[in-house]
Write a protein that holds these residues in place. Structure first.
Motif, PDB file in Angstrom:
ATOM      1  N   ALA A 124       0.841  -1.204   0.000  1.00  0.00           N
ATOM      2  CA  ALA A 124       0.000   0.000   0.000  1.00  0.00           C
ATOM      3  C   ALA A 124       0.872   1.249   0.000  1.00  0.00           C
ATOM      4  N   HIS A 125       1.923   1.250   0.817  1.00  0.00           N
ATOM      5  CA  HIS A 125       2.829   2.400   0.843  1.00  0.00           C
ATOM      6  C   HIS A 125       3.636   2.492  -0.456  1.00  0.00           C
ATOM      7  N   MET A 126       3.981   1.347  -1.028  1.00  0.00           N
ATOM      8  CA  MET A 126       4.724   1.350  -2.291  1.00  0.00           C
ATOM      9  C   MET A 126       3.907   2.006  -3.406  1.00  0.00           C
ATOM     10  N   ILE A 127       2.655   1.598  -3.539  1.00  0.00           N
ATOM     11  CA  ILE A 127       1.811   2.162  -4.596  1.00  0.00           C
ATOM     12  C   ILE A 127       1.476   3.616  -4.301  1.00  0.00           C
ATOM     13  N   MET A 128       1.351   3.977  -3.019  1.00  0.00           N
ATOM     14  CA  MET A 128       1.132   5.387  -2.680  1.00  0.00           C
ATOM     15  C   MET A 128       2.343   6.221  -3.077  1.00  0.00           C
ATOM     16  N   SER A 129       3.557   5.694  -2.862  1.00  0.00           N
ATOM     17  CA  SER A 129       4.745   6.442  -3.264  1.00  0.00           C
ATOM     18  C   SER A 129       4.778   6.617  -4.782  1.00  0.00           C
ATOM     19  N   LEU A 130       4.305   5.607  -5.524  1.00  0.00           N
ATOM     20  CA  LEU A 130       4.236   5.721  -6.975  1.00  0.00           C
ATOM     21  C   LEU A 130       3.230   6.793  -7.389  1.00  0.00           C
ATOM     22  N   ALA A 131       2.072   6.817  -6.730  1.00  0.00           N
ATOM     23  CA  ALA A 131       1.061   7.844  -7.035  1.00  0.00           C
ATOM     24  C   ALA A 131       1.612   9.236  -6.766  1.00  0.00           C
ATOM     25  N   CYS A 132       2.331   9.392  -5.661  1.00  0.00           N
ATOM     26  CA  CYS A 132       2.905  10.706  -5.330  1.00  0.00           C
ATOM     27  C   CYS A 132       4.018  11.082  -6.293  1.00  0.00           C
ATOM     28  N   LEU A 133       4.791  10.097  -6.746  1.00  0.00           N
ATOM     29  CA  LEU A 133       5.856  10.384  -7.706  1.00  0.00           C
ATOM     30  C   LEU A 133       5.274  10.885  -9.026  1.00  0.00           C
ATOM     31  N   VAL A 134       4.168  10.276  -9.469  1.00  0.00           N
ATOM     32  CA  VAL A 134       3.499  10.743 -10.680  1.00  0.00           C
ATOM     33  C   VAL A 134       3.039  12.187 -10.496  1.00  0.00           C
ATOM     34  N   ARG A 135       2.460  12.495  -9.346  1.00  0.00           N
ATOM     35  CA  ARG A 135       1.998  13.862  -9.073  1.00  0.00           C
ATOM     36  C   ARG A 135       3.170  14.835  -9.087  1.00  0.00           C
ATOM     37  N   PHE A 136       4.307  14.398  -8.542  1.00  0.00           N
ATOM     38  CA  PHE A 136       5.499  15.258  -8.540  1.00  0.00           C
ATOM     39  C   PHE A 136       5.969  15.508  -9.970  1.00  0.00           C
ATOM     40  N   MET A 137       6.088  14.459 -10.767  1.00  0.00           N
ATOM     41  CA  MET A 137       6.607  14.603 -12.120  1.00  0.00           C
ATOM     42  C   MET A 137       5.674  15.437 -12.994  1.00  0.00           C
ATOM     43  N   GLN A 138       4.390  15.386 -12.704  1.00  0.00           N
ATOM     44  CA  GLN A 138       3.411  16.160 -13.463  1.00  0.00           C
ATOM     45  C   GLN A 138       3.242  17.584 -12.936  1.00  0.00           C
ATOM     46  N   ARG A 139       3.845  17.885 -11.789  1.00  0.00           N
ATOM     47  CA  ARG A 139       3.713  19.195 -11.147  1.00  0.00           C
ATOM     48  C   ARG A 139       2.252  19.541 -10.864  1.00  0.00           C
ATOM     49  N   TRP A 140       1.493  18.531 -10.433  1.00  0.00           N
ATOM     50  CA  TRP A 140       0.108  18.783 -10.064  1.00  0.00           C
ATOM     51  C   TRP A 140       0.004  19.466  -8.704  1.00  0.00           C
ATOM     52  N   ASP A 141       1.007  19.271  -7.872  1.00  0.00           N
ATOM     53  CA  ASP A 141       1.015  19.849  -6.532  1.00  0.00           C
ATOM     54  C   ASP A 141       2.362  20.538  -6.312  1.00  0.00           C
ATOM     55  N   ASP A 142       2.473  21.217  -5.193  1.00  0.00           N
ATOM     56  CA  ASP A 142       3.732  21.860  -4.854  1.00  0.00           C
ATOM     57  C   ASP A 142       4.851  20.816  -4.813  1.00  0.00           C
ATOM     58  N   PRO A 143       5.938  21.011  -5.579  1.00  0.00           N
ATOM     59  CA  PRO A 143       7.000  19.988  -5.633  1.00  0.00           C
ATOM     60  C   PRO A 143       7.594  19.652  -4.274  1.00  0.00           C
ATOM     61  N   ALA A 144       7.781  20.655  -3.416  1.00  0.00           N
ATOM     62  CA  ALA A 144       8.370  20.397  -2.105  1.00  0.00           C
ATOM     63  C   ALA A 144       7.459  19.513  -1.257  1.00  0.00           C
ATOM     64  N   GLY A 164       5.523  26.121 -13.536  1.00  0.00           N
ATOM     65  CA  GLY A 164       5.519  24.667 -13.581  1.00  0.00           C
ATOM     66  C   GLY A 164       6.396  24.139 -14.694  1.00  0.00           C
ATOM     67  N   ILE A 165       6.362  24.789 -15.858  1.00  0.00           N
ATOM     68  CA  ILE A 165       7.226  24.394 -16.971  1.00  0.00           C
ATOM     69  C   ILE A 165       8.687  24.621 -16.593  1.00  0.00           C
ATOM     70  N   ALA A 166       8.957  25.773 -15.978  1.00  0.00           N
ATOM     71  CA  ALA A 166      10.327  26.063 -15.569  1.00  0.00           C
ATOM     72  C   ALA A 166      10.832  25.023 -14.575  1.00  0.00           C
ATOM     73  N   SER A 167       9.987  24.644 -13.613  1.00  0.00           N
ATOM     74  CA  SER A 167      10.374  23.631 -12.632  1.00  0.00           C
ATOM     75  C   SER A 167      10.648  22.300 -13.302  1.00  0.00           C
ATOM     76  N   LEU A 168       9.816  21.959 -14.281  1.00  0.00           N
ATOM     77  CA  LEU A 168       9.984  20.691 -14.990  1.00  0.00           C
ATOM     78  C   LEU A 168      11.278  20.673 -15.793  1.00  0.00           C
ATOM     79  N   VAL A 169      11.562  21.778 -16.481  1.00  0.00           N
ATOM     80  CA  VAL A 169      12.771  21.852 -17.300  1.00  0.00           C
ATOM     81  C   VAL A 169      14.015  21.860 -16.425  1.00  0.00           C
ATOM     82  N   HIS A 170      14.004  22.662 -15.373  1.00  0.00           N
ATOM     83  CA  HIS A 170      15.145  22.707 -14.460  1.00  0.00           C
ATOM     84  C   HIS A 170      15.374  21.359 -13.791  1.00  0.00           C
TER      85      HIS A 170
END
Length: 743
Positions: free
Chosen positions: A513-533, A694-700
């Motif tokens: 459950a924690h493994m798949i949750m970490s995957l869900a959060c990683l997707v959100r991070f890579m997509q910049r759907w939420d604050d990266p920090a 968000g684009i700048a964060s993704l590129v950087h």
């Protein structure tokens, strides 16, 4: 909803004369297909184009407003952008259908429509069928337009409505068919269709069991009772009604007297006992086995009112099987491969492969494994899947064959779901040159272990996808969340996170459950759907929870390595973790992909290419390939092989047009090639998805250490219309706007 892949108008089967008026056959149930009279596929490539065709096909051949089409397919764009995209997709659709040789679609200024006389749609036969025609429908066991799920939130909502309408209509047809049946064969046919549509349809289960008993198929009736009990057990707290529980209990306690059921055509209450509308049905005669009397005064053949029985009276047999299946994790047995050459040397390989696979699956942590003397004793008397299911509560069996021919060795492995009539849910063939036995075992075992855990997870995810969350246990909630995460859509990811939170509340020590949750959060991070920090902190917490609960679980260290590289821009530390992970689990395909991510950041492109190739060799169609395949475009881009990068990027973007991290290198590639129109389309899409920061964060976040590589990415983006100055990794601001971790 589940609908069959073979449903088609009788007049539209293969072998049609060329004079038939229907020129295009559309299959929307199961795998989407569009074929001409000559069985030539004209199915469009893009998901939006297929979505456009599907909407027209399910609109009853009535004209559909362009505004409606744009709203369903581009709900997150402005009206002007959506209409422009629609014009482009109409052109693509007409081009895809051009081999037919005539206009299939009526295109008007404000509307589009399929021409009814020239096209046929499988779902229409079900929609237009009445109860008298239900018997002629083939098995309905696929999902309506499943591959289009996740294309757009508005389309998802529309698809859910269409699936519900079609499913409810089909259930009504077969319930009516079952009520009218007086012969056993028709009763069984109707029951089978209903169970494909609703696995907990009590009337259908009772009709199937009683129909098999009427035919004298006691063993099959017993297996059907087991499958029924398992279906309800999988819902954890859900149990069937009293009448069904009584019937199951009698069969599961002992079926010696089951043959005393009368024939269906001489006992109208057999069909009538199927209370399809949930109403109470008449009391039925319930035989019991001599020598195993129930806990009450009723004797063999006594007339019993099921609603009046005490719980102990009809619970023992049902609950005995229920206890073997309610634990959540799928139960798997690995059997020795069958040596078709019947040689001593190959029998050793066959047993060795089985032992290696068992050892690897134990480390996976997402299944329970049956092994030991009890299994061997059961197999010594001959394999009987029903016995294995009854005695051990098995869900899957992994077996296969081994054969030597012409200096080569052929190994065929298959995974069978014995809950679903022995359905093969995964199979793989290996043709290898004959050589060192241990090398062959290692090669096959590594590839199988790379794929099998994910395949089991996907089967379980599909099985539980339409079940209410309230009826699932902790593991079931995790499995259901997987399908949402794989769609790479923010709304779907929200659903996944909600399910995973429920799972962790039920069982906080479930590492998967924690493994798949970490995957869900990683997707959100890579997509910049939420604050990266914030997401970086969440990913760290979930990954730490995995390792704290089970440091040996396959994937925990891999996820940690990927996070170090892509979230915290620490590729050197990532490589240390990943090397350790792959030493313990060389079959972890995602680990090799993660190595490539880190090596791209460090400018070690040749090594990255080798590791990426190894990842694709282990698992060519990884469920997370849209995310894990990013190095395949970054490597040729940074090497200056722009044509290769453009070809790969076009495929990745077509597969998941909403995955932002793949759009950036593809856009840079288009800038270098001077493909202005395509670059403008991708840039507009990226700017629609993400704000400027968000684009700048993704590129950087690319974190490229080599100056030449940073310059190549920056130049490409500038030529494509985005000007950003890439910071040098390690500067105080941080490459992602995330504070770098100490140590």
């Amino acid at each position: 909803m589940h609908m069959g892949t073979g449903v088609m108008l009788d007049t539209l089967r293969p072998g049609l004369p060329k004079t038939d008026a229907v020129l295009l056959r559309l299959q929307l149930i199961g795998r989407m297909q569009a074929t001409t009279l000559n069985n030539e596929s004209v199915l469009p490539l893009g998901r939006k184009t297929r979505g456009l065709l599907a909407i027209l096909a399910l609109s009853g051949r009535r004209p559909v407003l362009r505004s409606k089409l744009a709203e369903l397919l581009w709900s997150r764009r402005s009206e002007e952008q959506a209409r422009a995209s629609l014009r482009q997709e109409i052109h693509r659709l007409l081009e895809a259908l051009s081999p037919i040789g005539t206009d299939i679609i009526t295109v008007e200024r404000h509307t589009l429509a399929l021409k009814p006389a020239l096209t046929s749609v499988d779902a229409e036969r079900i929609r237009n069928a009445n109860a008298n025609q239900a018997e002629s429908l083939p098995p309905i066991d696929g999902i309506l337009l499943d591959e289009l799920t996740g294309t757009d939130p508005a389309l998802d909502q529309w698809l859910d409505q269409e699936r519900t309408r079609l499913r409810e209509h089909a259930i009504g047809l077969f319930e009516t068919m079952l009520r009218r049946q007086r012969d056993t064969r028709g009763m069984l046919a109707a029951a089978r269709q209903l169970l494909l549509l609703d696995g907990l349809h009590e009337g259908a289960w009772r009709a199937q069991i009683q129909g098999l008993l009427a035919q004298g198929e006691t063993g099959l009736a017993f297996q059907s009772a087991q499958r029924c009990a398992s279906a309800f057990a999988a819902r954890n707290a859900v149990e069937p009604g009293p009448e069904t529980r009584l019937l199951l209990s009698e069969l599961l306690r002992g079926n010696g007297a089951a043959n005393s059921y009368p024939a269906a055509d001489s006992h109208p209450s057999v069909a009538g006992a199927s209370s399809l509308d949930g109403a109470a049905s008449a009391p039925m005669s319930v035989p019991t086995s001599s020598g195993d009397q129930p806990d009450g005064p009723a004797s063999h053949g006594a007339s019993l009112d099921a609603s009046s029985q005490q719980p102990a009276r009809f619970g023992e047999g049902f609950n005995r099987l229920r206890r073997t299946t309610v634990q959540g994790l799928p139960f798997v047995a690995v059997l020795p491969l069958l040596d078709l050459n019947d040689s001593a040397a190959f029998s050793t390989i066959a047993q060795g492969l089985a032992d290696d696979l068992v050892s690897g699956l134990v480390q996976y942590g997402g299944v329970k494994l049956l092994q030991g003397s009890e299994l061997q004793e059961s197999l010594a008397e001959g394999r009987d899947d029903a016995v294995l299911r009854r005695n051990f509560g098995l869900d899957y069996i992994l077996d296969g064959t081994l054969q030597r021919t012409g200096g080569r060795i052929r190994v065929i492995l298959r995974l069978t779901d014995i809950r679903q009539y022995g359905q093969i849910v995964w199979a793989q063939r290996f043709d290898l040159p004959e050589g060192d036995v241990l090398t062959l075992q290692d090669m096959i075992t590594t590839r199988v272990l790379a794929q099998l855990p994910w395949e089991i997870m996907l089967v379980e995810s599909r099985r539980l996808h339409h079940r209410p969350a309230a009826e699932l246990d902790s593991h079931g909630l995790v499995m259901r969340a997987v399908s949402y995460i794989l769609r790479i859509d923010r709304i779907q990811n929200d659903h996944a996170c909600a399910l995973l939170r429920q799972s962790i509340e039920l069982d906080g020590n479930h590492p998967l459950a924690h493994m798949i949750m970490s995957l869900a959060c990683l997707v959100r991070f890579m997509q910049r759907w939420d604050d990266p920090a914030v997401m970086a902190s969440r990913v760290d917490a979930e990954t730490s929870a995995v390792l704290e609960r089970d440091s040996t679980i396959n994937g925990g260290l891999t996820m940690s390595g990927l996070i170090r590289s892509e979230v915290h821009d620490e590729p050197e530390a990532a490589l240390i973790l990943l090397e350790r992970a792959l030493a313990a689990h060389p079959s972890a395909a995602a680990g090799w992909a993660a190595m490539a991510f880190a090596q791209v950041r460090l400018g070690r492109l040749d090594e990255a290419e080798q590791n990426f190739h190894h990842y694709k060799t282990l698992f060519p169609t990884h469920p997370m390939e849209v995310m894990l395949d990013q190095p395949s475009i970054m490597i040729p881009l940074l090497q200056g092989r722009f044509e290769d990068a453009a070809r790969i990027g076009a495929v990745l973007v077509e597969m998941r047009p909403g995955f932002a991290p793949n759009l950036v290198p593809y856009l840079a590639t288009l800038g270098h090639l001077g493909r202005v129109a395509e670059a403008e389309r991708i840039r507009t899409r990226l700017q629609t998805m993400l704000p400027a920061d968000g684009i700048a964060s993704l590129v950087h976040g690319a974190g490229l250490r080599v100056t030449e590589h940073r310059q190549r990415l920056e130049d490409g983006l500038r030529l494509a219309g985005i000007s950003l100055s890439l910071s040098v990794p390690g500067e105080p601001a941080g490459p992602l706007g995330v504070a770098r971790r100490a140590g």
